[in-house]
Design a protein around this motif. Sequence first.
Motif, PDB file in Angstrom:
ATOM      1  N   UNK A  30       0.833  -1.209   0.000  1.00 19.12           N
ATOM      2  CA  UNK A  30       0.000   0.000   0.000  1.00 19.12           C
ATOM      3  C   UNK A  30       0.872   1.265   0.000  1.00 19.12           C
ATOM      4  N   UNK A  31       1.923   1.245   0.809  1.00 18.91           N
ATOM      5  CA  UNK A  31       2.816   2.412   0.883  1.00 18.91           C
ATOM      6  C   UNK A  31       3.512   2.634  -0.465  1.00 18.91           C
ATOM      7  N   UNK A  32       3.948   1.553  -1.090  1.00 19.18           N
ATOM      8  CA  UNK A  32       4.591   1.665  -2.411  1.00 19.18           C
ATOM      9  C   UNK A  32       3.618   2.195  -3.452  1.00 19.18           C
ATOM     10  N   UNK A  33       2.400   1.683  -3.441  1.00 18.61           N
ATOM     11  CA  UNK A  33       1.393   2.139  -4.403  1.00 18.61           C
ATOM     12  C   UNK A  33       1.090   3.620  -4.206  1.00 18.61           C
ATOM     13  N   UNK A  34       0.991   4.034  -2.944  1.00 15.60           N
ATOM     14  CA  UNK A  34       0.697   5.440  -2.651  1.00 15.60           C
ATOM     15  C   UNK A  34       1.812   6.344  -3.163  1.00 15.60           C
ATOM     16  N   UNK A  35       3.046   5.900  -2.969  1.00 18.62           N
ATOM     17  CA  UNK A  35       4.197   6.702  -3.365  1.00 18.62           C
ATOM     18  C   UNK A  35       4.451   6.655  -4.876  1.00 18.62           C
ATOM     19  N   UNK A  36       4.234   5.499  -5.519  1.00 24.74           N
ATOM     20  CA  UNK A  36       4.630   5.323  -6.915  1.00 24.74           C
ATOM     21  C   UNK A  36       3.507   5.512  -7.938  1.00 24.74           C
ATOM     22  N   UNK A  37       2.261   5.355  -7.533  1.00 20.62           N
ATOM     23  CA  UNK A  37       1.153   5.443  -8.485  1.00 20.62           C
ATOM     24  C   UNK A  37       1.152   6.757  -9.264  1.00 20.62           C
ATOM     25  N   UNK A  38       1.382   7.901  -8.620  1.00 18.91           N
ATOM     26  CA  UNK A  38       1.387   9.138  -9.421  1.00 18.91           C
ATOM     27  C   UNK A  38       2.417   9.120 -10.557  1.00 18.91           C
ATOM     28  N   UNK A  39       3.538   8.426 -10.365  1.00 20.46           N
ATOM     29  CA  UNK A  39       4.574   8.360 -11.404  1.00 20.46           C
ATOM     30  C   UNK A  39       4.285   7.298 -12.456  1.00 20.46           C
ATOM     31  N   UNK A  40       3.634   6.213 -12.068  1.00 22.42           N
ATOM     32  CA  UNK A  40       3.446   5.078 -12.974  1.00 22.42           C
ATOM     33  C   UNK A  40       1.971   4.788 -13.232  1.00 22.42           C
ATOM     34  N   UNK A  42      -1.646   5.372 -15.617  1.00 21.25           N
ATOM     35  CA  UNK A  42      -2.113   5.652 -16.978  1.00 21.25           C
ATOM     36  C   UNK A  42      -2.514   7.116 -17.101  1.00 21.25           C
ATOM     37  N   UNK A  43      -3.080   7.678 -16.038  1.00 20.35           N
ATOM     38  CA  UNK A  43      -3.484   9.091 -16.060  1.00 20.35           C
ATOM     39  C   UNK A  43      -2.271   9.984 -16.302  1.00 20.35           C
ATOM     40  N   UNK A  44      -1.181   9.735 -15.574  1.00 18.78           N
ATOM     41  CA  UNK A  44       0.029  10.529 -15.757  1.00 18.78           C
ATOM     42  C   UNK A  44       0.583  10.351 -17.161  1.00 18.78           C
ATOM     43  N   UNK A  45       0.592   9.122 -17.649  1.00 21.38           N
ATOM     44  CA  UNK A  45       1.132   8.853 -18.983  1.00 21.38           C
ATOM     45  C   UNK A  45       0.303   9.561 -20.051  1.00 21.38           C
ATOM     46  N   UNK A  46      -1.008   9.498 -19.944  1.00 20.35           N
ATOM     47  CA  UNK A  46      -1.871  10.164 -20.922  1.00 20.35           C
ATOM     48  C   UNK A  46      -1.673  11.672 -20.861  1.00 20.35           C
ATOM     49  N   UNK A  47      -1.626  12.244 -19.652  1.00 22.87           N
ATOM     50  CA  UNK A  47      -1.412  13.684 -19.498  1.00 22.87           C
ATOM     51  C   UNK A  47      -0.069  14.096 -20.102  1.00 22.87           C
ATOM     52  N   UNK A  48       0.978  13.327 -19.789  1.00 21.14           N
ATOM     53  CA  UNK A  48       2.309  13.659 -20.290  1.00 21.14           C
ATOM     54  C   UNK A  48       2.369  13.569 -21.816  1.00 21.14           C
ATOM     55  N   UNK A  49       1.830  12.514 -22.400  1.00 18.45           N
ATOM     56  CA  UNK A  49       1.823  12.380 -23.856  1.00 18.45           C
ATOM     57  C   UNK A  49       0.998  13.486 -24.502  1.00 18.45           C
ATOM     58  N   UNK A  50      -0.133  13.812 -23.888  1.00 23.85           N
ATOM     59  CA  UNK A  50      -0.977  14.880 -24.436  1.00 23.85           C
ATOM     60  C   UNK A  50      -0.230  16.204 -24.434  1.00 23.85           C
ATOM     61  N   UNK A  51       0.374  16.551 -23.292  1.00 22.97           N
ATOM     62  CA  UNK A  51       1.076  17.838 -23.174  1.00 22.97           C
ATOM     63  C   UNK A  51       2.363  17.883 -23.979  1.00 22.97           C
ATOM     64  N   UNK A  52       3.105  16.787 -23.995  1.00 23.78           N
ATOM     65  CA  UNK A  52       4.421  16.785 -24.633  1.00 23.78           C
ATOM     66  C   UNK A  52       4.405  16.431 -26.114  1.00 23.78           C
ATOM     67  N   UNK A  53       3.371  15.708 -26.565  1.00 21.30           N
ATOM     68  CA  UNK A  53       3.391  15.230 -27.941  1.00 21.30           C
ATOM     69  C   UNK A  53       2.157  15.628 -28.750  1.00 21.30           C
TER      70      UNK A  53
END
Length: 190
Positions: A30-40, A42-53
């Motif tokens: 749970x602690x790992x998911x809380x800490x790492x989910x924002x980085x890994x 799908x929401x972050x990936x979609x936002x990053x691809x949308x903004x950057x590409x």
Amino acid sequence: MYTLLEAEAIPAFYERDESGMPAKWLGRIRESMERLTPEFSATRAIREYTESHYLPAASRYRDRAADDGAVGSSLLQWKQDLERYWSTVRFVRVRINTHDGLHFFQAYVAPGSLAPDHLRVELYADPAQGKLACSVVMNPSGPSPDTAGSFTYSAQVSATRPASDYTARIVPHHLNALVPLEESQIVWQR
């Protein structure tokens, strides 16, 4: 790493509570998911691809299509010129002087049948001895007085690396093109 696995991770997995659940292990998950989910996520990936590409690509398309496709037509003409005349581009010579802690490079370039603004001259150095790769745009200073049809480009770089680390190169250039994605020709100084 093995100590961490043997002393903490493996015992946490096998240590079970009265209902048979590995409470410490689940806490770590749970602690790992809380800490790492924002980085890994799908929401972050979609936002990053949308903004950057995607948004920049849509903006470039809009720019290229504006004014009845004027920029697009200019790019097409530039690509056709590169295809026809790139083989006529060459280095005449490159001079290097070192003093006051700087390397001064002068490249004499014959653009052949291409317009000088269809290309850019750069100094490039591979990563070496803890230094990152380096690319420096050389500044055009007009026609060369020595050789008809050639142009002079210059740049200075710190002498913290040997001058031999740097090689001049000629690459295609257009304000609205993505080089090397859209055009990848290159002429290296020999």
